[in-house]
Scaffold this motif. Structure first.
Motif, PDB file in Angstrom:
ATOM      1  N   ARG A 127       0.829  -1.136  -0.427  1.00 38.66           N
ATOM      2  CA  ARG A 127       0.206   0.469   0.123  1.00 38.66           C
ATOM      3  C   ARG A 127       0.563   1.539  -0.039  1.00 38.66           C
ATOM      4  O   ARG A 127       0.534   2.585  -0.366  1.00 38.66           O
ATOM      5  CB  ARG A 127      -0.735  -0.437   1.410  1.00 38.66           C
ATOM      6  N   ALA A 150      -2.930  14.868  -0.182  1.00 38.75           N
ATOM      7  CA  ALA A 150      -3.781  13.366   0.279  1.00 38.75           C
ATOM      8  C   ALA A 150      -5.348  13.868  -0.279  1.00 38.75           C
ATOM      9  O   ALA A 150      -5.419  12.311  -0.712  1.00 38.75           O
ATOM     10  CB  ALA A 150      -4.382  14.132   1.648  1.00 38.75           C
ATOM     11  N   ASN A 154      -6.150  10.533  -2.461  1.00 37.60           N
ATOM     12  CA  ASN A 154      -6.862   9.502  -2.007  1.00 37.60           C
ATOM     13  C   ASN A 154      -5.505   8.643  -1.505  1.00 37.60           C
ATOM     14  O   ASN A 154      -6.312   7.860  -1.147  1.00 37.60           O
ATOM     15  CB  ASN A 154      -7.852   9.107  -2.711  1.00 37.60           C
ATOM     16  N   ALA A 155      -4.852   9.923  -0.670  1.00 36.10           N
ATOM     17  CA  ALA A 155      -3.610   7.940   0.249  1.00 36.10           C
ATOM     18  C   ALA A 155      -3.359   8.891   1.185  1.00 36.10           C
ATOM     19  O   ALA A 155      -4.295  10.360   1.785  1.00 36.10           O
ATOM     20  CB  ALA A 155      -2.819   8.005  -0.596  1.00 36.10           C
ATOM     21  N   LYS A 156      -3.043   8.497   2.177  1.00 35.89           N
ATOM     22  CA  LYS A 156      -2.359   9.106   3.579  1.00 35.89           C
ATOM     23  C   LYS A 156      -0.274   9.805   3.304  1.00 35.89           C
ATOM     24  O   LYS A 156      -0.017   8.694   3.009  1.00 35.89           O
ATOM     25  CB  LYS A 156      -2.543   8.697   4.578  1.00 35.89           C
ATOM     26  N   ARG A 179       0.535   6.048   1.266  1.00 32.59           N
ATOM     27  CA  ARG A 179      -0.115   5.214   1.512  1.00 32.59           C
ATOM     28  C   ARG A 179      -2.000   4.836   1.313  1.00 32.59           C
ATOM     29  O   ARG A 179      -2.275   5.681   1.486  1.00 32.59           O
ATOM     30  CB  ARG A 179       0.038   4.697   2.993  1.00 32.59           C
ATOM     31  N   ALA A 180      -1.958   4.622   0.000  1.00 34.17           N
ATOM     32  CA  ALA A 180      -3.010   4.584  -0.844  1.00 34.17           C
ATOM     33  C   ALA A 180      -4.096   3.978   0.569  1.00 34.17           C
ATOM     34  O   ALA A 180      -4.342   3.475   1.056  1.00 34.17           O
ATOM     35  CB  ALA A 180      -3.416   3.334  -1.531  1.00 34.17           C
ATOM     36  N   ASN A 181      -5.138   4.715   0.473  1.00 35.55           N
ATOM     37  CA  ASN A 181      -6.481   4.461   1.179  1.00 35.55           C
ATOM     38  C   ASN A 181      -7.156   3.070   0.131  1.00 35.55           C
ATOM     39  O   ASN A 181      -8.489   4.013  -0.158  1.00 35.55           O
ATOM     40  CB  ASN A 181      -7.251   5.474   1.596  1.00 35.55           C
ATOM     41  N   THR A 182      -7.166   2.291   0.518  1.00 32.70           N
ATOM     42  CA  THR A 182      -7.194   0.623   0.022  1.00 32.70           C
ATOM     43  C   THR A 182      -9.520   0.633   0.013  1.00 32.70           C
ATOM     44  O   THR A 182     -10.013   0.872  -1.049  1.00 32.70           O
ATOM     45  CB  THR A 182      -7.114   0.004  -0.421  1.00 32.70           C
ATOM     46  N   ALA A 183      -9.743   1.448   1.107  1.00 34.48           N
ATOM     47  CA  ALA A 183     -11.197   0.782   1.575  1.00 34.48           C
ATOM     48  C   ALA A 183     -11.894   3.009   0.581  1.00 34.48           C
ATOM     49  O   ALA A 183     -12.844   2.521   0.274  1.00 34.48           O
ATOM     50  CB  ALA A 183     -11.816   0.922   3.061  1.00 34.48           C
ATOM     51  N   ALA A 184     -11.542   3.698   0.789  1.00 30.44           N
ATOM     52  CA  ALA A 184     -12.148   4.844   0.353  1.00 30.44           C
ATOM     53  C   ALA A 184     -12.055   4.275  -0.991  1.00 30.44           C
ATOM     54  O   ALA A 184     -13.038   4.618  -1.662  1.00 30.44           O
ATOM     55  CB  ALA A 184     -11.034   5.931   0.895  1.00 30.44           C
TER      56      ALA A 184
END
Length: 222
Positions: A127, A150, A154-156, A179-184
């Motif tokens: 990720r 961010a 769409n990530a931290k 670090r990608a926000n996979t759920a979002a």
């Protein structure tokens, strides 16, 4: 002589596993797979000859070091590919020298292959990514830059390195680790996907007329 045959077998097995079993299955570059094998076996042969001759092994190592630098500068390689490049070189050197005891070369070759298998495994940091992003706004404040990245990725955002900040052209070029926000991301894909009601139904094909209806229509037309 026994050490030589053991080292040759260890070199062949280690490179087949490293290149065909690990590298190609993860990176899919046939040209570099061939380059790794050619580099490894070339260094293995030359190191073996220099080790048994009057010339010092340092001469051969220096020569191949220069050739390696030229090869690395002649093509654009990722850091992962550079790592495979030097591991292939190291395996060729170790087995070409085939030191005593006989098990030392196979053990070191196996250890290097295991290190690359674990370090380059897809599950390790899958990720966490790195990109060079060009923004059409000059962000002088770090918190504003992090907020914009961010939202865009769409990530931290973990770390940023500003490569260029142009206040005249209103431009920011930044190297960002995130670090990608996979759920979002999955939720956004589901929201953007068309629903069943919004998909237009296919036009119905005209129904064929039976013979009696066709004759009646022709008489009415007359």
């Amino acid at each position: 002589m026994q050490n030589f045959w053991i080292a040759l077998a260890a070199n062949m097995v280690a490179m087949l596993v490293l290149v065909c079993g690990i590298y190609y299955r993860r990176h899919f570059r046939k040209d570099l797979a061939l380059a790794y094998l050619a580099l490894n076996f070339g260094i293995f042969g030359v190191t073996m000859l220099l080790n048994g001759s009057g010339a010092g092994a340092g001469l051969g190592l220096g020569l191949f070091g220069i050739l390696s630098i030229i090869r690395l500068r002649s093509d654009t390689l990722t850091q992962e590919e550079v790592a495979y490049y030097f591991i292939s070189l190291a395996i060729g050197l170790i087995n070409g020298l085939h030191p005593d005891p006989a098990w030392l070369s196979p053990a070191l070759s196996l250890a290097m292959v295991l290190v690359m298998f674990v370090a380059d495994h897809p599950a390790f940091g899958r990720r966490t990514m790195r990109q060079t992003v060009t923004l059409d706004t000059a962000y002088a404040q770090q918190h504003q830059l992090h907020a914009a990245l961010a939202e865009l990725l769409n990530a931290k955002v973990l770390r940023t390195v500003v490569i260029e900040l142009d206040m005249v052209r209103d431009l920011t070029i930044v190297d960002v680790r995130f670090r990608a926000n996979t759920a979002a991301g999955k939720r956004r894909e589901l929201l953007d996907a068309p629903s069943i009601e919004s998909i237009p139904a296919p036009a119905s094909a005209p129904q064929p007329q039976v013979a009696g209806e066709r004759d009646l229509a022709q008489r009415q037309g007359r």
